[in-house]
Design a protein around this motif. Structure first.
Motif, PDB file in Angstrom:
ATOM      1  N   LEU A  77      -1.343  -2.684  22.871  1.00  0.00           N
ATOM      2  CA  LEU A  77      -1.354  -2.276  24.279  1.00  0.00           C
ATOM      3  C   LEU A  77      -0.088  -1.519  24.643  1.00  0.00           C
ATOM      4  CD1 LEU A  77      -2.753  -2.347  27.024  1.00  0.00           C
ATOM      5  CD2 LEU A  77      -1.722  -4.598  27.416  1.00  0.00           C
ATOM      6  N   LEU A  78       1.057  -1.999  24.178  1.00  0.00           N
ATOM      7  CA  LEU A  78       2.308  -1.298  24.482  1.00  0.00           C
ATOM      8  C   LEU A  78       2.345   0.079  23.825  1.00  0.00           C
ATOM      9  CD1 LEU A  78       4.796  -4.288  24.126  1.00  0.00           C
ATOM     10  CD2 LEU A  78       4.248  -3.056  26.237  1.00  0.00           C
ATOM     11  N   SER A  79       1.692   0.204  22.677  1.00  0.00           N
ATOM     12  CA  SER A  79       1.659   1.490  21.976  1.00  0.00           C
ATOM     13  C   SER A  79       0.680   2.465  22.627  1.00  0.00           C
ATOM     14  CB  SER A  79       1.274   1.274  20.515  1.00  0.00           C
ATOM     15  OG  SER A  79       1.136   2.496  19.832  1.00  0.00           O
ATOM     16  N   ALA A  80      -0.534   1.980  22.928  1.00  0.00           N
ATOM     17  CA  ALA A  80      -1.590   2.866  23.455  1.00  0.00           C
ATOM     18  C   ALA A  80      -1.533   3.023  24.957  1.00  0.00           C
ATOM     19  CB  ALA A  80      -2.958   2.315  23.036  1.00  0.00           C
ATOM     20  N   GLY A  81      -0.951   2.054  25.652  1.00  0.00           N
ATOM     21  CA  GLY A  81      -0.907   2.101  27.105  1.00  0.00           C
ATOM     22  C   GLY A  81      -2.094   1.391  27.725  1.00  0.00           C
ATOM     23  N   ASN A  82      -1.942   1.013  28.991  1.00  0.00           N
ATOM     24  CA  ASN A  82      -3.030   0.360  29.706  1.00  0.00           C
ATOM     25  C   ASN A  82      -4.051   1.399  30.181  1.00  0.00           C
ATOM     26  OD1 ASN A  82      -1.745   1.572  31.899  1.00  0.00           O
ATOM     27  ND2 ASN A  82      -0.705  -0.305  32.523  1.00  0.00           N
ATOM     28  N   GLY A  83      -5.045   0.941  30.938  1.00  0.00           N
ATOM     29  CA  GLY A  83      -6.096   1.849  31.389  1.00  0.00           C
ATOM     30  C   GLY A  83      -5.587   2.975  32.252  1.00  0.00           C
ATOM     31  N   ALA A  84      -4.574   2.705  33.074  1.00  0.00           N
ATOM     32  CA  ALA A  84      -4.006   3.772  33.910  1.00  0.00           C
ATOM     33  C   ALA A  84      -3.406   4.867  33.054  1.00  0.00           C
ATOM     34  CB  ALA A  84      -2.949   3.175  34.846  1.00  0.00           C
ATOM     35  N   CYS A  85      -2.730   4.467  31.980  1.00  0.00           N
ATOM     36  CA  CYS A  85      -2.142   5.445  31.062  1.00  0.00           C
ATOM     37  C   CYS A  85      -3.233   6.289  30.408  1.00  0.00           C
ATOM     38  CB  CYS A  85      -1.314   4.725  30.011  1.00  0.00           C
ATOM     39  SG  CYS A  85      -0.527   5.807  28.804  1.00  0.00           S
ATOM     40  N   VAL A  86      -4.317   5.642  29.972  1.00  0.00           N
ATOM     41  CA  VAL A  86      -5.434   6.371  29.364  1.00  0.00           C
ATOM     42  C   VAL A  86      -6.001   7.383  30.349  1.00  0.00           C
ATOM     43  CG1 VAL A  86      -7.791   6.134  28.489  1.00  0.00           C
ATOM     44  CG2 VAL A  86      -6.023   4.520  27.759  1.00  0.00           C
ATOM     45  N   GLN A  87      -6.207   6.970  31.581  1.00  0.00           N
ATOM     46  CA  GLN A  87      -6.782   7.879  32.576  1.00  0.00           C
ATOM     47  C   GLN A  87      -5.865   9.075  32.857  1.00  0.00           C
ATOM     48  OE1 GLN A  87      -8.928   6.232  36.044  1.00  0.00           O
ATOM     49  NE2 GLN A  87      -8.408   4.202  35.226  1.00  0.00           N
ATOM     50  N   ARG A  88      -4.573   8.816  32.943  1.00  0.00           N
ATOM     51  CA  ARG A  88      -3.653   9.936  33.219  1.00  0.00           C
ATOM     52  C   ARG A  88      -3.537  10.868  32.014  1.00  0.00           C
ATOM     53  NH1 ARG A  88      -0.232   6.241  36.810  1.00  0.00           N
ATOM     54  NH2 ARG A  88      -0.730   7.033  38.890  1.00  0.00           N
ATOM     55  N   ASP A  89      -3.624  10.327  30.814  1.00  0.00           N
ATOM     56  CA  ASP A  89      -3.655  11.191  29.629  1.00  0.00           C
ATOM     57  C   ASP A  89      -4.896  12.077  29.643  1.00  0.00           C
ATOM     58  OD1 ASP A  89      -1.292  10.199  28.651  1.00  0.00           O
ATOM     59  OD2 ASP A  89      -2.217   8.844  27.191  1.00  0.00           O
ATOM     60  N   LEU A  90      -6.020  11.505  30.055  1.00  0.00           N
ATOM     61  CA  LEU A  90      -7.261  12.278  30.099  1.00  0.00           C
ATOM     62  C   LEU A  90      -7.194  13.389  31.135  1.00  0.00           C
ATOM     63  CD1 LEU A  90      -9.849   9.367  29.739  1.00  0.00           C
ATOM     64  CD2 LEU A  90      -9.575  11.290  28.155  1.00  0.00           C
ATOM     65  N   ILE A  91      -6.608  13.112  32.298  1.00  0.00           N
ATOM     66  CA  ILE A  91      -6.540  14.158  33.324  1.00  0.00           C
ATOM     67  C   ILE A  91      -5.599  15.272  32.876  1.00  0.00           C
ATOM     68  CG2 ILE A  91      -4.654  13.242  34.745  1.00  0.00           C
ATOM     69  CD1 ILE A  91      -7.896  14.794  36.088  1.00  0.00           C
ATOM     70  N   GLN A  92      -4.553  14.940  32.143  1.00  0.00           N
ATOM     71  CA  GLN A  92      -3.648  15.966  31.636  1.00  0.00           C
ATOM     72  C   GLN A  92      -4.333  16.845  30.595  1.00  0.00           C
ATOM     73  OE1 GLN A  92      -0.067  14.087  30.237  1.00  0.00           O
ATOM     74  NE2 GLN A  92       0.654  13.553  32.303  1.00  0.00           N
ATOM     75  N   ARG A  93      -5.192  16.229  29.778  1.00  0.00           N
ATOM     76  CA  ARG A  93      -5.851  16.981  28.707  1.00  0.00           C
ATOM     77  C   ARG A  93      -7.062  17.769  29.193  1.00  0.00           C
ATOM     78  NH1 ARG A  93      -8.249  14.168  25.109  1.00  0.00           N
ATOM     79  NH2 ARG A  93      -7.791  11.995  25.626  1.00  0.00           N
ATOM     80  N   THR A  94      -7.766  17.227  30.197  1.00  0.00           N
ATOM     81  CA  THR A  94      -9.025  17.849  30.611  1.00  0.00           C
ATOM     82  C   THR A  94      -8.972  18.476  31.996  1.00  0.00           C
ATOM     83  OG1 THR A  94      -9.950  15.850  31.645  1.00  0.00           O
ATOM     84  CG2 THR A  94     -10.247  16.098  29.262  1.00  0.00           C
ATOM     85  N   GLY A  95      -8.084  17.983  32.843  1.00  0.00           N
ATOM     86  CA  GLY A  95      -8.029  18.465  34.219  1.00  0.00           C
ATOM     87  C   GLY A  95      -9.236  18.074  35.046  1.00  0.00           C
ATOM     88  N   SER A  96     -10.024  17.107  34.570  1.00  0.00           N
ATOM     89  CA  SER A  96     -11.301  16.799  35.205  1.00  0.00           C
ATOM     90  C   SER A  96     -11.445  15.301  35.442  1.00  0.00           C
ATOM     91  CB  SER A  96     -12.457  17.277  34.320  1.00  0.00           C
ATOM     92  OG  SER A  96     -13.692  16.769  34.775  1.00  0.00           O
ATOM     93  N   LEU A  97     -11.663  14.925  36.710  1.00  0.00           N
ATOM     94  CA  LEU A  97     -11.940  13.529  37.021  1.00  0.00           C
ATOM     95  C   LEU A  97     -13.279  13.086  36.426  1.00  0.00           C
ATOM     96  CD1 LEU A  97     -10.776  13.467  40.754  1.00  0.00           C
ATOM     97  CD2 LEU A  97      -9.564  12.513  38.784  1.00  0.00           C
ATOM     98  N   ARG A  98     -14.233  14.008  36.378  1.00  0.00           N
ATOM     99  CA  ARG A  98     -15.524  13.677  35.780  1.00  0.00           C
ATOM    100  C   ARG A  98     -15.376  13.381  34.293  1.00  0.00           C
ATOM    101  NH1 ARG A  98     -20.026  17.677  38.670  1.00  0.00           N
ATOM    102  NH2 ARG A  98     -19.638  16.930  40.803  1.00  0.00           N
ATOM    103  N   ALA A  99     -14.501  14.115  33.637  1.00  0.00           N
ATOM    104  CA  ALA A  99     -14.263  13.873  32.212  1.00  0.00           C
ATOM    105  C   ALA A  99     -13.638  12.489  31.992  1.00  0.00           C
ATOM    106  CB  ALA A  99     -13.376  14.959  31.628  1.00  0.00           C
ATOM    107  N   ILE A 100     -12.778  12.066  32.936  1.00  0.00           N
ATOM    108  CA  ILE A 100     -12.219  10.717  32.842  1.00  0.00           C
ATOM    109  C   ILE A 100     -13.326   9.684  32.852  1.00  0.00           C
ATOM    110  CG2 ILE A 100     -10.879   8.963  34.085  1.00  0.00           C
ATOM    111  CD1 ILE A 100      -9.051  11.174  35.070  1.00  0.00           C
ATOM    112  N   VAL A 101     -14.236   9.802  33.815  1.00  0.00           N
ATOM    113  CA  VAL A 101     -15.304   8.820  33.934  1.00  0.00           C
ATOM    114  C   VAL A 101     -16.192   8.838  32.691  1.00  0.00           C
ATOM    115  CG1 VAL A 101     -17.282   8.053  35.289  1.00  0.00           C
ATOM    116  CG2 VAL A 101     -15.262   8.986  36.443  1.00  0.00           C
ATOM    117  N   ALA A 102     -16.533  10.032  32.222  1.00  0.00           N
ATOM    118  CA  ALA A 102     -17.412  10.138  31.048  1.00  0.00           C
ATOM    119  C   ALA A 102     -16.786   9.463  29.830  1.00  0.00           C
ATOM    120  CB  ALA A 102     -17.720  11.600  30.752  1.00  0.00           C
ATOM    121  N   GLU A 103     -15.504   9.705  29.593  1.00  0.00           N
ATOM    122  CA  GLU A 103     -14.842   9.090  28.448  1.00  0.00           C
ATOM    123  C   GLU A 103     -14.706   7.583  28.631  1.00  0.00           C
ATOM    124  OE1 GLU A 103     -12.768   8.340  24.905  1.00  0.00           O
ATOM    125  OE2 GLU A 103     -14.189   9.891  25.534  1.00  0.00           O
ATOM    126  N   CYS A 104     -14.448   7.159  29.872  1.00  0.00           N
ATOM    127  CA  CYS A 104     -14.294   5.722  30.114  1.00  0.00           C
ATOM    128  C   CYS A 104     -15.628   4.988  30.040  1.00  0.00           C
ATOM    129  CB  CYS A 104     -13.609   5.493  31.456  1.00  0.00           C
ATOM    130  SG  CYS A 104     -11.855   5.983  31.456  1.00  0.00           S
TER     131      CYS A 104
END
Length: 380
Positions: free
Chosen positions: A347-374
């Protein structure tokens, strides 16, 4: 876990070799599989769940029709708990798919939503009584139940775990977005949840008698409908012989849910041992605990947290390691130490769910992409 780790004679010891049981409740968002927007389809999803249930259905409604909840059976083995959580998530996904939706383990919707309060009498009363607080309360939490032998032991545990609950919030934080915007928090769910008048940290009670007196005093105000509205971060369950820790966001990764359950059981056993040994609880005022909860919701694992032994700021990893050290003896007794160490390391290495979501928005720029991946990650 045996009683030999505790000593003392305040209450009857558990049978030699027994382990406290743990149960988990998870709330999940219902979303459109294509757009990622929350969908008010709980009635249809629950109808599917009841139709396919063998025995008692594990799924039930929540305040809003854009969410469903499931509860596991009490478990003593954490591998079995993990299996059931993953199985229930897969079942929820199947029921949702049959109703034209998907489920996702996000504590708030990244996309804008106009929540729909359920039609039940209780839900309608909440909406009438609390207005926007109820109407906007589309949040998904994770509640962990751990068995206790008596109310007296349970309250002793509540008094002693209170400084550590903010660390659990930081570990679980999975709600950085609110109504289409980055909230600036790792757990904005906890900020929204705090609008309820009975939510949040509480004082040291000292005895079961004092605890029940305080509950009755709250009910006597007639602000709350019933004891189900005692929304403390941790409380005695009003249904089961357990304490119920309610502070966490629903976790994106089901194995993080199991990690939380493991740590919470360790906290309960450690606190019970301290009580039996005559060690008093830390007397931090509730105002300081509110500061710790705010810090955890804001920072998650990205910055500093307030250390539960001092209430001074320390790096998040230092505080998380302190939690592990605090419950180490209990985890060794139950055989959970290695799994907890590995889980925290991941968990400390990969980050919590908030970290995952912010990484996704940085990579995709899309809130919909966050939901799809989650949605994909929710199944584990």
């Amino acid at each position: 876990m045996t009683n030999s780790a505790c000593g003392g004679s305040v209450s009857q010891p558990r049978r030699e070799g027994t382990v406290r049981s743990v149960g988990v409740e998870e709330e999940l968002l219902l979303v459109d599989a294509e757009s990622g927007e929350p969908q008010a389809l709980s009635t249809a999803v629950l109808a599917m769940a009841h139709r396919h249930a063998e025995g008692e259905c594990a799924f039930e409604s929540e305040l809003h029709r854009q969410q469903v909840e499931f509860a596991t059976r009490p478990r003593t083995d954490m591998d079995e708990l993990a299996d059931e959580i993953i199985r229930r998530r897969v079942e929820a996904a199947g029921h949702a798919a049959n109703a034209g939706a998907a489920v996702v383990a996000l504590a708030t919707s990244p996309l804008p939503v106009s929540p729909t309060v359920g039609t039940g009498e209780r839900y309608q009363w909440l909406e009438q009584q609390f207005g926007l607080t109820a109407q906007e309360q589309l949040t998904c939490g994770c509640h962990v139940h751990v068995s206790v032998e008596s109310d007296e032991e349970g309250v002793a545990v509540l008094d002693r775990v209170r400084p550590w609950l903010s660390v659990l919030l930081a570990l679980s934080a999975n709600s950085p977005f609110w109504q289409g915007q980055d909230s600036g928090y790792n757990s904005y769910r906890s900020r929204v949840w705090g609008r309820w008048p009975s939510a949040g940290p509480v004082e040291v009670f000292g005895s079961a008698e004092r605890y029940h007196e305080q509950i009755q005093a709250l009910l006597d105000t007639e602000v709350l409908r019933d004891s189900g509205m005692i929304y403390f971060d941790a409380r005695l369950s009003h249904h089961y012989p357990t304490i119920e820790v309610r502070v966490a966001d629903v976790c994106l990764n089901p194995l993080v849910t199991v990690l939380l359950a493991t740590l919470i059981r360790g906290l309960v056993e450690t606190a019970a041992c301290e009580w039996r040994a005559g060690e008093p609880p830390a007397e931090f005022p509730t105002t300081l605990l509110r500061m710790a909860a705010w810090r955890a919701s804001r920072s998650g694992l990205d910055d500093q947290l307030l250390h539960p032994l001092t209430m001074h700021p320390e790096p998040a990893e230092t505080v998380v390691r302190a939690l592990l050290a605090h419950v180490r003896g209990a985890l060794e007794e139950s055989g959970d130490l290695k799994a907890a160490e590995d889980g925290l390391g991941s968990l400390l290495s990969a980050g919590n769910g908030a970290c995952v979501q912010r990484d996704l928005i940085q990579r995709t720029g899309s809130l919909r992409a966050i939901v799809a991946e989650c949605v994909r990650r929710t199944r584990g």
